[in-house]
Scaffold this active site. Structure first.
Site, PDB file in Angstrom:
ATOM      1  N   GLY A 187      46.982 -35.391 -33.984  1.00 45.23           N
ATOM      2  CA  GLY A 187      47.821 -34.220 -33.785  1.00 45.23           C
ATOM      3  C   GLY A 187      49.235 -34.614 -33.397  1.00 45.23           C
TER       4      GLY A 187
ATOM      5  N   LYS B  57      38.615 -37.979 -35.994  1.00 41.05           N
ATOM      6  CA  LYS B  57      37.227 -37.572 -36.251  1.00 41.05           C
ATOM      7  C   LYS B  57      37.090 -36.756 -37.525  1.00 41.05           C
ATOM      8  CE  LYS B  57      36.007 -35.554 -32.384  1.00 41.05           C
ATOM      9  NZ  LYS B  57      35.133 -34.914 -31.360  1.00 41.05           N
TER      10      LYS B  57
ATOM     11  N   GLY C 100      52.532 -20.098 -31.875  1.00 43.17           N
ATOM     12  CA  GLY C 100      53.744 -19.638 -31.210  1.00 43.17           C
ATOM     13  C   GLY C 100      54.988 -20.415 -31.547  1.00 43.17           C
TER      14      GLY C 100
ATOM     15  N   GLU D  32      58.136 -15.587 -25.209  1.00 45.59           N
ATOM     16  CA  GLU D  32      56.706 -15.490 -24.942  1.00 45.59           C
ATOM     17  C   GLU D  32      56.470 -15.349 -23.447  1.00 45.59           C
ATOM     18  OE1 GLU D  32      55.115 -18.056 -28.796  1.00 45.59           O
ATOM     19  OE2 GLU D  32      54.880 -18.884 -26.791  1.00 45.59           O
TER      20      GLU D  32
ATOM     21  N   ARG E 153      50.204 -16.437 -18.809  1.00 38.60           N
ATOM     22  CA  ARG E 153      48.915 -16.210 -19.457  1.00 38.60           C
ATOM     23  C   ARG E 153      47.777 -15.953 -18.474  1.00 38.60           C
ATOM     24  NH1 ARG E 153      49.179 -20.752 -24.321  1.00 38.60           N
ATOM     25  NH2 ARG E 153      50.547 -19.532 -25.682  1.00 38.60           N
TER      26      ARG E 153
ATOM     27  N   LEU F  72      53.300 -28.097 -27.555  1.00 36.50           N
ATOM     28  CA  LEU F  72      53.892 -28.890 -28.635  1.00 36.50           C
ATOM     29  C   LEU F  72      55.059 -29.711 -28.106  1.00 36.50           C
ATOM     30  CD1 LEU F  72      53.832 -26.393 -31.649  1.00 36.50           C
ATOM     31  CD2 LEU F  72      52.331 -28.344 -31.252  1.00 36.50           C
TER      32      LEU F  72
END
Length: 562
Positions: free
Chosen positions: A29, A51, A76, A142, A306, A406
């Site tokens: 990633g 994987k 987002g 956000e 959140r 990110l």
């Protein structure tokens, strides 16, 4: 890879292959590929082991890239302070406010200050972000952010664009990077000097990679739960691998539940997100009677952090007996163009967001804690690094600020890749590649216990029942396969989450105790684990708050936060 059939270590009958690298990256990633790119540019030979075997379009190093990463599903955006009405200090303030007292302020400032440079490097690699008519980047707002600072791509497909760009940057043009999909790392091998490589299983069987550095970029542990926004690979592998190698983990009780995952009756596995950018563009949360869900819960209302919004939704669902609430986005102009991914997720279940509210409910989303590292990804084990969601840098504290994930992957991933150069003169060899013995319970049992007792709200009786349910089902296994590794990792991670959640007798950030509903100042500290007897996590100690500003929190454990 060469050396088929050769044995390495007394407990392995036949190692089918061997390879050498300077840096082994476990995971493909944003953090893993940022590290791989940085290390290769400094001349290191990098091997990326992933994987997943499902593929995205487009060749990568003669093959294709796996989409087993949470990065690929991120909607987002990337939080970066780069406009005249914003600053890294303001971004740090919002991050620390969301983190509810457990952020390491110095780590936060270090990482967010590097955001503009990391963004520039990503754009140099080919990432394309949405722009306004004047050519500047389009930004949205956000939850928890006081200003618009979230850059996005293709509306709500930012993660897919970041993944695409990094896949390309780590492909054919980067001769120092090799990638293997369908690969499971079973053990990080060490000696008295630190890391010596990894034991892995691939399509060619069991093998070892001799390497002076290993970066764990395995993502989170969302698959502890029956429903999660995470891909199937998010089984907490990095936590188990790091503890077995001698590193520590902390803040594992802080699992963020995204407030607005798409609710599909009876569904299990990965649940699509409904990005909080929808709320940033004017969407509102209402219950089945049309009442506001967050009224009175927080001054920022639907754009509160959140943890606040997830608690408010869970409380309203308990009050009404409903299985979900609604996100009403009918006032968002041009919804399908701005949010094409969300629209594509809704239409198959008969929901058109432009004309009707979207059914949403909280779902396991992000692990705020993880392997203890400094802001360069270094753990307490020489040569072992961790970056991205698997790591605990001090950035997130008790609750992650939206779109900081990110950012962290880009910044700390690159730093870890550069830090690996420090061991470039070493040439270690794996001399002991024995399979590790680890506790493993059936994953269905783990998910049942965690979903019932370790979700948005928790209480002492339930946490004890969950821990007992997992402990009674766990048996020692030799970790030989991907299934073995994942079941063991889920068992170890779940045990640590439940133990730390039981120990933290307060409500803070995304850890909510029904029987301890308020925050307590004596808990301004982190709960730290290392590997204990039988491979289960063992509490080390809780690091007290270091003297300094009110939002500073530091661990006092060996090898942490250097």
């Amino acid at each position: 890879m060469a050396g088929a059939g050769r044995g390495v270590g007394p407990a392995v009958a036949a190692v089918r292959w061997e390879a050498h690298a300077d840096l082994v990256v476990v995971g493909g990633g944003v953090a893993g590929l940022s590290a791989a790119r940085a290390a290769a540019r400094r001349g290191l030979a990098v091997l990326v082991l992933q994987k997943g075997t499902s593929l995205v379009d487009g060749p990568v190093d003669g093959g294709a890239a796996a989409v087993d990463t949470s990065t690929a599903f991120a909607q987002g955006g990337v939080a970066v302070a780069r406009t005249r009405n914003d600053s890294p200090a303001a971004h740090a303030d919002d991050t620390c406010d969301a983190g509810a007292g457990l952020c390491d302020r110095s780590a936060v400032e270090s990482i967010v200050a590097d955001g503009p440079r990391a963004l520039a490097r990503l754009v140099e690699s080919g990432a394309e972000f949405d722009r306004c008519s004047d050519g500047d980047y389009a930004v949205t707002r956000e939850g928890g952010h006081r200003v618009r600072r979230i850059l996005h791509a293709h509306g709500d497909a930012t993660g897919a664009e970041v993944q695409r760009a990094l896949d390309a940057a780590c492909g054919v043009g980067d001769s120092g990077i090799a990638r293997v999909t369908g690969a499971t790392v079973l053990r990080v091998c060490t000696d008295h000097r630190g890391v010596t490589g990894v034991l892995a299983e691939t399509a060619d069987g069991h093998g070892v990679v001799h390497a002076h550095s290993v970066l764990l970029a395995t993502g989170g542990l969302g698959r502890l739960y029956s429903v999660s926004t995470n891909p199937a690979a998010a089984t907490g592998d990095g936590i188990a691998l790091a503890l077995d190698a001698g590193a520590q983990a902390a803040d594992l009780e802080f699992i963020q539940f995204h407030p607005t995952a798409l609710h599909v009756p009876g569904a299990q596995g990965r649940s699509p997100l409904v990005s909080e950018a929808v709320r940033g563009e004017g969407g509102v949360l209402v219950d089945s009677r049309g009442r506001s869900v967050t009224d009175g819960a927080h001054p920022m209302g639907d754009l509160a952090p959140r943890d606040v919004v997830a608690r408010a939704i869970a409380a309203r669902m308990r009050e009404t007996g409903d299985t979900h609430v609604y996100l009403d986005a009918r006032a968002v102009e041009g919804f399908s163009a701005r949010f094409p991914t969300i629209t594509a997720s809704c239409l198959p279940i008969g929901i058109d967001p432009a004309v009707e509210p979207i059914p949403v409910a909280p779902a396991a989303h992000f692990s705020c804690g993880g392997v203890v590292t400094d802001v360069h990804g270094r753990t307490g084990v020489p040569g072992l690094f961790a970056a991205g969601e698997v790591a605990r840098t001090g950035l997130h504290g008790a609750n992650r600020l939206a779109s900081n994930s990110l950012l962290e992957g880009l910044v700390v991933g690159e730093r870890a890749g550069l830090a690996a150069v420090e061991r470039a003169t070493m040439s270690p060899e794996v001399l002991d590649a024995a399979f590790r013995l680890a506790p493993a319970a059936p994953r269905e049992r783990v998910q049942e216990m965690m979903t019932a007792h370790g979700s948005v709200t928790r209480a002492a009786d339930g946490l004890a029942a969950g821990a007992a349910g997992i402990r009674s089902a766990a048996e020692p296994v030799l970790v030989r396969t991907r299934s073995d590794a994942e079941d063991a990792a889920l068992t170890i991670a779940a045990s640590a989450v439940l133990a730390s959640a039981a120990r933290r007798t307060e409500t803070r950030g995304c850890h909510t105790r029904e029987d301890h509903p308020t925050a307590r100042p004596e808990w301004l500290r982190s709960i730290v684990f290392e590997q204990g007897e039988g491979g289960m996590p063992r509490l080390v100690k809780s690091g007290p708050l270091t003297e300094g500003p009110a939002r500073d929190s530091h661990l006092e454990t060996a090898g942490a936060d250097r």
